[in-house]
Scaffold this active site. Structure first.
Site: not given
Ligand code: NAD
Length: 269
Positions: A151, A164
């Protein structure tokens, strides 16, 4: 005109495992790897029928094999069993994408201890567990790709996101360390550092941010989320998936130990 089959594509014969791929960024990455011919292992939580629809849809749409494993990323033994099942099914994991993540927004002195523990476990420690299981086969093959969804918060902080930001800075350190350890083994290890991507994770943190800062939903989007993003646009999941795909390519074989920013200029400020 003939249509390219899965076996003609750049990732044919390879297997990609993407943690947290039932939603958002992880799902887009898994689908992109499959579209380019990789067999995929998907993981994450959700409604069983919806996951099975996604799994079988990936197989029929892209002509690859897709395995679902519901390992909880807070549990080292379940992660080990998922990695073993992937290896038993496909031989090895060639491309490991550590993507599962959760968020919680709260002042540090009010931060629930169980949320801190869960965020460190899912957003950081799970990557240690998957990497340690995946590396021996990658070393034996002399080829591998580890891609960690970090991130912008791996590089800079924001208030109220202590766990985070700590976990994502930890992922940056893990990425660099493992990259150095395997630099001569044909394995690259990189982190993608997106700014705000419009996914369920971002949508869910809006109510807490409204509460923590006393703002409306529109104010949270404009003044908190996109305040840091000079382009004033959310990154798309497909843009993140394209960068992950690039990191699997031969063109990216000299890129290792990096934090690839995909943040609309956030960290440039
Ligand atoms: P999301 O909530 O859409 O997806 C998260 C995924 O992780 C889902 O498939 C969920 O079921 C899974 N998950 C959660 N807890 C879990 C567990 N205990 N065991 C197994 N799976 C689990 O979120 P996203 O935005 O797609 O985020 C994905 C990654 O991208 C994360 O690491 C997040 O920190 C990172 N990220 C997101 C953003 C953003 O703006 N969305 C920005 C930077 C980084």
């Amino acid at each position: 005109m003939t249509t390219a089959s899965a076996s003609d594509k750049s990732l044919a014969g390879k297997t990609a495992l993407v943690t947290g791929s039932t939603s958002g960024i992880g799902l887009a990455i898994a689908r992109t790897m499959a579209a380019n011919g990789a067999n995929v292992v998907i993981n994450g939580f959700g409604e069983a029928n919806a996951i099975e629809k996604e799994r079988s849809g990936i197989e029929s749409e892209f002509g690859v094999k897709c395995l679902y494993n519901g390992a909880d990323m807070t549990k080292g033994d379940e992660i080990a069993a998922m990695m073993a099942e992937a290896a038993d099914t496909f031989g090895m994991v060639d491309i490991l994408v550590n993507n599962a993540g959760i968020q919680h927004v709260s002042p540090v002195d009010e931060f629930p201890v169980e949320k801190w523990d869960a965020i460190i476990a899912i957003n950081l420690s799970s990557s240690f567990h998957t990497i340690r299981a995946a590396l021996p086969a990658m070393k034996k093959k002399g080829w591998g790709r580890v891609i960690n969804t970090a991130s912008a918060h791996a590089l800079v902080a924001s208030p109220f996101k202590s766990a985070y930001v700590a976990a994502k800075h930890g992922i940056a350190g893990l990425t660099k360390t493992v990259a150095l350890e395997v630099a001569q083994e044909g394995i690259t290890v990189n982190a993608i550092c997106p700014g705000y991507v419009w996914t369920p994770l971002v949508e869910r943190q809006i109510p807490d941010t409204m509460k923590a800062r006393g703002l409306t939903e529109e104010e949270v989007k404009r003044d908190v989320l996109l305040a840091a993003q000079p382009t004033k646009q959310f990154v798309t999941v497909d843009q993140v998936a394209s960068m992950a795909l690039y990191l699997t390519s031969d063109a990216a074989s000299c890129i290792t130990g990096t934090m690839m920013q995909l943040d609309g200029g956030w960290v440039a400020q």
